[in-house]
Design a protein around this motif. Structure first.
Motif, PDB file in Angstrom:
ATOM      1  N   MET A  74       0.858  -1.301   0.202  1.00  0.00           N
ATOM      2  CA  MET A  74       0.059  -0.122  -0.228  1.00  0.00           C
ATOM      3  C   MET A  74       0.863   1.299  -0.290  1.00  0.00           C
ATOM      4  SD  MET A  74      -1.129  -0.222   3.942  1.00  0.00           S
ATOM      5  CE  MET A  74      -0.191  -0.034   5.404  1.00  0.00           C
ATOM      6  N   PHE A  75       0.116   2.296  -0.625  1.00  0.00           N
ATOM      7  CA  PHE A  75       0.809   3.773  -0.497  1.00  0.00           C
ATOM      8  C   PHE A  75       0.564   4.346   0.726  1.00  0.00           C
ATOM      9  CE2 PHE A  75       1.056   8.043  -1.094  1.00  0.00           C
ATOM     10  CZ  PHE A  75       2.456   8.332  -1.551  1.00  0.00           C
ATOM     11  N   LYS A  76       1.462   5.198   1.324  1.00  0.00           N
ATOM     12  CA  LYS A  76       1.126   6.107   2.724  1.00  0.00           C
ATOM     13  C   LYS A  76       1.912   7.312   2.634  1.00  0.00           C
ATOM     14  CE  LYS A  76       0.319   3.220   6.624  1.00  0.00           C
ATOM     15  NZ  LYS A  76       0.990   2.871   7.978  1.00  0.00           N
ATOM     16  N   MET A  77       1.170   8.340   3.238  1.00  0.00           N
ATOM     17  CA  MET A  77       1.699   9.565   2.987  1.00  0.00           C
ATOM     18  C   MET A  77       1.080  10.256   4.339  1.00  0.00           C
ATOM     19  SD  MET A  77       2.642  12.394   0.115  1.00  0.00           S
ATOM     20  CE  MET A  77       1.043  13.043  -0.335  1.00  0.00           C
TER      21      MET A  77
ATOM     22  N   ARG B  87       4.079  14.588   4.127  1.00  0.00           N
ATOM     23  CA  ARG B  87       5.389  14.111   4.339  1.00  0.00           C
ATOM     24  C   ARG B  87       5.532  12.563   4.185  1.00  0.00           C
ATOM     25  NH1 ARG B  87       8.065  17.791   7.792  1.00  0.00           N
ATOM     26  NH2 ARG B  87       6.304  19.460   8.374  1.00  0.00           N
ATOM     27  N   ASN B  88       6.809  12.251   3.848  1.00  0.00           N
ATOM     28  CA  ASN B  88       7.011  10.992   3.877  1.00  0.00           C
ATOM     29  C   ASN B  88       6.267   9.971   2.910  1.00  0.00           C
ATOM     30  OD1 ASN B  88       8.506   8.751   4.897  1.00  0.00           O
ATOM     31  ND2 ASN B  88       7.373   8.469   6.858  1.00  0.00           N
ATOM     32  N   PRO B  89       6.294  10.125   1.792  1.00  0.00           N
ATOM     33  CA  PRO B  89       5.477   9.352   0.849  1.00  0.00           C
ATOM     34  C   PRO B  89       6.284   8.051   0.828  1.00  0.00           C
ATOM     35  CG  PRO B  89       6.579  10.736  -0.399  1.00  0.00           C
ATOM     36  CD  PRO B  89       6.764  11.219   0.908  1.00  0.00           C
ATOM     37  N   ARG B  90       5.502   6.857   0.952  1.00  0.00           N
ATOM     38  CA  ARG B  90       6.245   5.488   1.179  1.00  0.00           C
ATOM     39  C   ARG B  90       5.209   4.285   0.669  1.00  0.00           C
ATOM     40  NH1 ARG B  90       4.106   7.748   5.762  1.00  0.00           N
ATOM     41  NH2 ARG B  90       3.276   6.399   7.184  1.00  0.00           N
TER      42      ARG B  90
ATOM     43  N   ALA C  42       2.727   8.226  -7.476  1.00  0.00           N
ATOM     44  CA  ALA C  42       3.036   7.203  -6.371  1.00  0.00           C
ATOM     45  C   ALA C  42       2.084   5.959  -6.930  1.00  0.00           C
ATOM     46  CB  ALA C  42       2.252   7.767  -4.937  1.00  0.00           C
ATOM     47  N   LEU C  43       0.905   6.079  -7.387  1.00  0.00           N
ATOM     48  CA  LEU C  43      -0.001   5.183  -7.857  1.00  0.00           C
ATOM     49  C   LEU C  43       0.980   4.062  -8.972  1.00  0.00           C
ATOM     50  CD1 LEU C  43      -2.490   3.476  -8.160  1.00  0.00           C
ATOM     51  CD2 LEU C  43      -3.292   5.320  -9.680  1.00  0.00           C
TER      52      LEU C  43
END
Ligand SMILES: Cc1ncc(COP(=O)(O)O)c(C=O)c1O
Length: 356
Positions: free
Chosen positions: A34-37, A45-48, A116-117
């Motif tokens: 999954m993507f999280k920010m 902050r902190n896209p991951r 990000a996707l």
């Protein structure tokens, strides 16, 4: 733009797609990552990208109490040449930005969200199913995470994208549905949240939808909330009616979600030279058209089903059979065209497809 950090599962810890892709269903299976920010101290902050896992948020997280929660829904398709394709994802992220605005949620960078996707899809590319008609459903969403009891916009949020493989919508074939026309309850009001994808709208729809289910209808058509006279939309679809030679859909006047499939249908139908009207359509006009033989076709449009033919409406104890109760020619042609663009078997003349 901050780059996306990744914590990816080693191959031996990955789960796999069920081998029988006909059993995927919808909305129960989730991909490995999954993507999280996070938003705090005034900044995203902190896209991951991380392994899919349960969240840890405070029981006082404001979204849990005051519903500050928005989402989107789109799909990724595996084409015959093996490439993965998104259908109009910029439009989804634009609508997401409108939803943020309306719910006082800080904007995310739409380009970053799409980038990000794409990265997430690259990591979980094996989760995009292969069987014709199947796809990977994509659910971006933002929740308010600040622990605080008291009604105001939160100062902390989490933006996430999760995905999951879904079956072909029409496993039993492209079949007309019956719809209950809701004469009493309302989903959204003018000046409210109806035109954005806020979780609150779906909560507001549950009671009436359950009542319709008890009457044997899986879908419900909302009428306008002021007079209960004009058709608006179905649970998760916009509605189109062919009356005489006119294709009619309700206008985007604040209470109806501006569907991306709706916009695609309007664009394609105009291109085909059809007369398309975005105008108020009274249920009484539909009844009159039925009487005069002018009610030719009806269909819903939305990401899940793309196009859903409607064979029958039920309104105040009356059954209104649309056309002959089957699938009309415009409905079928529209379905074939949009599916063709999504899966790459028809030309993408509008530039809607984004390859991953
Ligand atoms: C209330 C509502 N209307 C219409 C739609 C159709 O929108 P779209 O075509 O963007 O999927 C949806 C689905 O997202 C919905 O939830």
């Amino acid at each position: 733009m901050e780059s996306v950090s990744k914590r990816i599962l080693p191959q031996h810890q990955r789960r796999f797609l069920p081998t029988d892709e006909r059993k995927l269903g919808f909305g129960d299976i989730f991909s490995d990552h999954m993507f999280k920010m996070d938003f705090h101290d005034g900044q995203w902050r902190n896209p991951r990208i991380e392994p899919y896992a349960a969240l840890s948020i405070s029981p006082a997280a404001m979204s849990l109490h005051y519903g500050q929660l928005i989402f989107e829904g789109m799909k990724c398709f595996r084409r015959q040449d093996g490439r993965l394709a998104l259908f109009r994802p910029e439009a989804n992220f634009k609508r997401f930005a409108n939803s943020s605005h309306q719910l006082c949620i800080p904007q995310i960078d739409q380009e970053l969200a799409l980038a990000a996707l794409k990265e997430l899809l690259f990591v979980d590319q094996d989760w995009v199913p292969h069987t014709p008609g199947t796809s990977l459903y994509i659910r971006p969403f933002i929740v308010a995470t600040e622990p605080h009891l008291g009604v105001r916009p939160a100062n902390e949020y989490m933006f996430m994208i999760i995905t999951g493989p879904v079956a072909a919508y029409y496993t039993e074939g492209f079949a007309p549905i019956a719809i209950y026309v809701e004469p009493h309850y309302s989903r959204a009001v003018p000046g409210g949240l109806g035109e954005v994808k806020a979780a609150a709208n779906y909560a507001a729809s549950l009671f009436a939808a359950e009542e319709a289910h008890k009457k044997g209808f899986s879908q419900l058509l909302w009428l306008d909330p002021c007079q209960h006279k004009y058709v608006e939309e179905v649970g998760s679809m916009n509605m189109f009616f062919v009356i005489g030679d006119e294709l009619v859909t309700s206008p985007l006047a604040g209470t109806v979600l501006p569907g991306i499939t709706r916009d695609s249908v309007v664009t394609i139908a105009r291109d085909w030279g059809l007369k398309v009207s975005e105008r108020p359509l009274a249920i009484d006009e539909i009844l009159a058209a039925k009487k005069s033989g002018e009610l030719k076709e009806a269909f819903g449009s939305g990401t899940a089903a793309v196009i859903s033919p409607v064979g029958r409406l039920h309104y105040n104890g009356q059954d209104i059979v649309v056309g002959e109760g089957g699938i009309g020619p415009i409905t079928q042609k529209m379905y074939d065209e949009i599916i063709g663009i999504q899966y790459g078997t028809r030309p993408d003349k509008y530039g809607w497809v984004v390859l991953v």
